[in-house]
Design an enzyme around this catalytic site. Structure first.
Site, PDB file in Angstrom:
ATOM      1  N   GLN A   1       0.799  -1.314   0.086  1.00 46.57           N
ATOM      2  CA  GLN A   1       0.043   0.094  -0.020  1.00 46.57           C
ATOM      3  C   GLN A   1       0.812   1.117  -0.118  1.00 46.57           C
ATOM      4  O   GLN A   1       1.737   1.428   0.740  1.00 46.57           O
ATOM      5  CB  GLN A   1      -1.061   0.007   1.354  1.00 46.57           C
ATOM      6  CG  GLN A   1      -1.980  -1.183   1.386  1.00 46.57           C
ATOM      7  CD  GLN A   1      -3.079  -0.849  -0.002  1.00 46.57           C
ATOM      8  OE1 GLN A   1      -3.319   0.194  -0.175  1.00 46.57           O
ATOM      9  NE2 GLN A   1      -3.702  -2.123  -0.157  1.00 46.57           N
TER      10      GLN A   1
ATOM     11  N   TYR B   1      -7.087 -12.015  -3.677  1.00 51.48           N
ATOM     12  CA  TYR B   1      -6.078 -11.014  -3.870  1.00 51.48           C
ATOM     13  C   TYR B   1      -5.383 -10.671  -2.681  1.00 51.48           C
ATOM     14  O   TYR B   1      -5.475  -9.469  -2.446  1.00 51.48           O
ATOM     15  CB  TYR B   1      -6.673  -9.868  -4.656  1.00 51.48           C
ATOM     16  CG  TYR B   1      -7.270 -10.108  -5.976  1.00 51.48           C
ATOM     17  CD1 TYR B   1      -6.677 -10.176  -7.174  1.00 51.48           C
ATOM     18  CD2 TYR B   1      -8.886 -10.238  -5.954  1.00 51.48           C
ATOM     19  CE1 TYR B   1      -7.746 -10.499  -8.316  1.00 51.48           C
ATOM     20  CE2 TYR B   1      -9.604 -10.211  -6.803  1.00 51.48           C
ATOM     21  CZ  TYR B   1      -9.014 -10.618  -7.992  1.00 51.48           C
ATOM     22  OH  TYR B   1      -9.967 -10.672  -9.217  1.00 51.48           O
TER      23      TYR B   1
ATOM     24  N   ASN C   1      -1.980  -7.909   4.186  1.00 50.23           N
ATOM     25  CA  ASN C   1      -2.524  -6.760   4.690  1.00 50.23           C
ATOM     26  C   ASN C   1      -3.772  -6.719   5.361  1.00 50.23           C
ATOM     27  O   ASN C   1      -3.686  -6.361   6.579  1.00 50.23           O
ATOM     28  CB  ASN C   1      -2.123  -5.695   3.716  1.00 50.23           C
ATOM     29  CG  ASN C   1      -2.297  -4.199   4.080  1.00 50.23           C
ATOM     30  OD1 ASN C   1      -1.854  -3.838   5.100  1.00 50.23           O
ATOM     31  ND2 ASN C   1      -3.537  -3.588   3.539  1.00 50.23           N
TER      32      ASN C   1
ATOM     33  N   GLU D   1      -3.555 -15.678  -3.219  1.00 44.05           N
ATOM     34  CA  GLU D   1      -2.591 -14.739  -3.725  1.00 44.05           C
ATOM     35  C   GLU D   1      -1.624 -15.596  -4.670  1.00 44.05           C
ATOM     36  O   GLU D   1      -1.401 -16.648  -4.239  1.00 44.05           O
ATOM     37  CB  GLU D   1      -1.800 -14.050  -2.749  1.00 44.05           C
ATOM     38  CG  GLU D   1      -0.615 -13.314  -3.334  1.00 44.05           C
ATOM     39  CD  GLU D   1      -1.052 -12.145  -4.244  1.00 44.05           C
ATOM     40  OE1 GLU D   1      -0.418 -12.023  -5.148  1.00 44.05           O
ATOM     41  OE2 GLU D   1      -1.995 -11.531  -3.763  1.00 44.05           O
TER      42      GLU D   1
ATOM     43  N   ASP E   1     -10.160  -7.192  -3.017  1.00 42.89           N
ATOM     44  CA  ASP E   1      -9.319  -5.867  -3.080  1.00 42.89           C
ATOM     45  C   ASP E   1      -8.678  -6.202  -4.543  1.00 42.89           C
ATOM     46  O   ASP E   1      -7.524  -6.504  -4.560  1.00 42.89           O
ATOM     47  CB  ASP E   1      -8.113  -5.852  -2.135  1.00 42.89           C
ATOM     48  CG  ASP E   1      -7.485  -4.238  -2.109  1.00 42.89           C
ATOM     49  OD1 ASP E   1      -7.912  -3.626  -3.013  1.00 42.89           O
ATOM     50  OD2 ASP E   1      -6.587  -4.376  -1.323  1.00 42.89           O
TER      51      ASP E   1
ATOM     52  N   CYS F   1      -9.529   0.407  -5.910  1.00 47.44           N
ATOM     53  CA  CYS F   1      -8.719   1.394  -6.525  1.00 47.44           C
ATOM     54  C   CYS F   1      -9.309   2.264  -7.517  1.00 47.44           C
ATOM     55  O   CYS F   1      -8.500   3.204  -8.194  1.00 47.44           O
ATOM     56  CB  CYS F   1      -7.270   1.039  -6.520  1.00 47.44           C
ATOM     57  SG  CYS F   1      -7.185  -0.322  -7.627  1.00 47.44           S
TER      58      CYS F   1
ATOM     59  N   GLU G   1      -9.219   5.657  -3.660  1.00 53.00           N
ATOM     60  CA  GLU G   1      -9.521   4.235  -3.096  1.00 53.00           C
ATOM     61  C   GLU G   1     -11.014   4.344  -2.072  1.00 53.00           C
ATOM     62  O   GLU G   1     -11.176   5.327  -1.473  1.00 53.00           O
ATOM     63  CB  GLU G   1      -8.475   3.850  -1.895  1.00 53.00           C
ATOM     64  CG  GLU G   1      -8.385   2.392  -1.849  1.00 53.00           C
ATOM     65  CD  GLU G   1      -7.368   1.766  -2.396  1.00 53.00           C
ATOM     66  OE1 GLU G   1      -7.000   0.584  -2.275  1.00 53.00           O
ATOM     67  OE2 GLU G   1      -6.543   2.311  -3.498  1.00 53.00           O
TER      68      GLU G   1
END
Length: 369
Positions: free
Chosen positions: A189, A217, A222, A238, A298, A323, A357
């Site tokens: 990020q 994802y 995070n 991922e 995300d 995003c 975002e």
């Protein structure tokens, strides 16, 4: 050149983003958004610069997107103060070293709130033992100035690490310190202070949740690790190998025992969940044992593909961080057929740009007779 930010316009640009997000959400009967501000300067933890060599001088440059004119950058208030300090110190040390300077065309910086950073030096030449010896002296000189830094040299098909290719970030989430390993050249990020606010918003939005959480994802974990406290178990996917390795480290470093990471793309995992394909990577993992009532996504700027949107619709709660509000809106045209938006947030990750975002929490519509 001093490249100042229009900080006096911060409130106006933020208000414009809020207005744009509200307009995009009108068709979905969304609630008023929670709005999370960015620091007005020194907010970006990553920066990349081309280098310009002029006689005995060397300096950072960027290119104007419209005119393609090069702009000298001596001070970059978008980037963290740590990056700004390093920019000056690094070039001061490299300028008179022909081995380190020759054919150096780009520098990438990754900084953290925990005052650690990675500096990647990119070259149009082969890197040899002589380069490594001088790079070690450079690292020692920077450490003598107080920097906690990893130096990486990159050239065609070459990557030289003096120690590591990662740093460990420490974020204070709701008063609790969390450790996140960040790997060079992998996604992190960019705005750490806003990331903290995103994590705290996501934790609050999923409080009192039932069952397990599925995340697509997940990157370096995070969100997975921060949200684990609200669920029985977390199953996360991922595809990038370095991110998966970092996520596994972060699980152990934070003493979390209810998160499982699978290295698969969201598209492949969708097929596995639907039973259309079997994958060796899922051997030993009983997907049917997970009671996932909530899914977290995300996705990249392109949003969710059609098959993943259908998968996501199968869950009672959907937490979606985006995003790109335009592709979010496209996905919501389908998701809003089965779910209602209960919470909406705007996170100003990218001040002074049109990018924003945002986050939505959706819940399945009540069944009516």
């Amino acid at each position: 050149m001093q490249n100042a930010l229009p900080t006096e316009q911060y409130e106006l640009q933020l208000a414009e983003k809020v207005t744009r997000l509200k307009q995009l959400m009108i068709p979905f009967n969304a609630p008023e958004p929670d709005v999370y501000r960015s620091p007005e300067s020194h907010y970006r933890m990553r920066a990349e610069f081309r280098l310009w060599h002029e006689n005995d001088d060397i300096f950072h440059i960027m290119f104007d997107q419209q005119t393609k004119q090069r702009i000298r950058i001596d001070h970059f208030p978008v980037a963290s103060q740590l990056i700004n300090n390093m920019m000056y110190s690094l070039l001061s040390l490299i300028k008179d070293n022909q081995i380190l300077r020759f054919k150096l065309f780009q520098v990438d910086y990754l900084s953290t709130l925990s005052n650690k950073m990675i500096v990647s030096l990119l070259y149009h030449k082969k890197l040899n033992d002589e380069w490594t010896a001088d790079a070690k002296q450079l690292k020692a000189a920077l450490e003598a100035q107080g920097f906690d830094v990893q130096i990486i040299g990159r050239a065609s098909k070459t990557k030289i690490m003096l120690d590591h290719d990662y740093v460990d970030e420490e974020l204070l989430i709701n008063g609790k310190k969390m450790i996140y390993r960040q790997v060079e050249n992998s996604f992190t990020q960019p705005n750490a202070q806003v990331n903290i606010q995103m994590l705290e918003w996501a934790i609050a939005a999923t409080q009192h949740s039932k069952g397990d959480l599925l995340e697509l994802y997940c990157g370096n974990g995070n969100f997975s690790l921060a949200l684990a406290q609200n669920f029985q178990r977390v199953l996360a996917t991922e595809i990038a190998k370095p991110s998966v390795a970092a996520a596994q480290y972060n699980i152990e470093a934070n003493n979390i025992d209810n998160v499982q990471i699978i290295r698969m793309s969201a598209e492949d995992f969708t097929q596995a969940m639907q039973g259309t394909r079997q994958f060796h990577r899922l051997e030993g993992i009983d997907l049917s044992s997970y009671q996932c009532e909530t899914i977290f996504v995300d996705p990249p700027r392109s949003g969710l593909d059609d098959d993943t949107v259908k998968l996501v619709q199968g869950y009672n709660k959907i937490l979606y961080i985006s995003c790109n509000p335009e592709t979010l809106s496209q996905n919501l045209l389908v998701l809003s057929q089965t779910h209602d938006i209960k919470k909406l947030a705007l996170f100003d990750q990218f001040p002074y740009t049109h990018h924003m975002e945002c986050g939505v929490l959706l819940e399945r519509k009540a069944i009516t007779d």
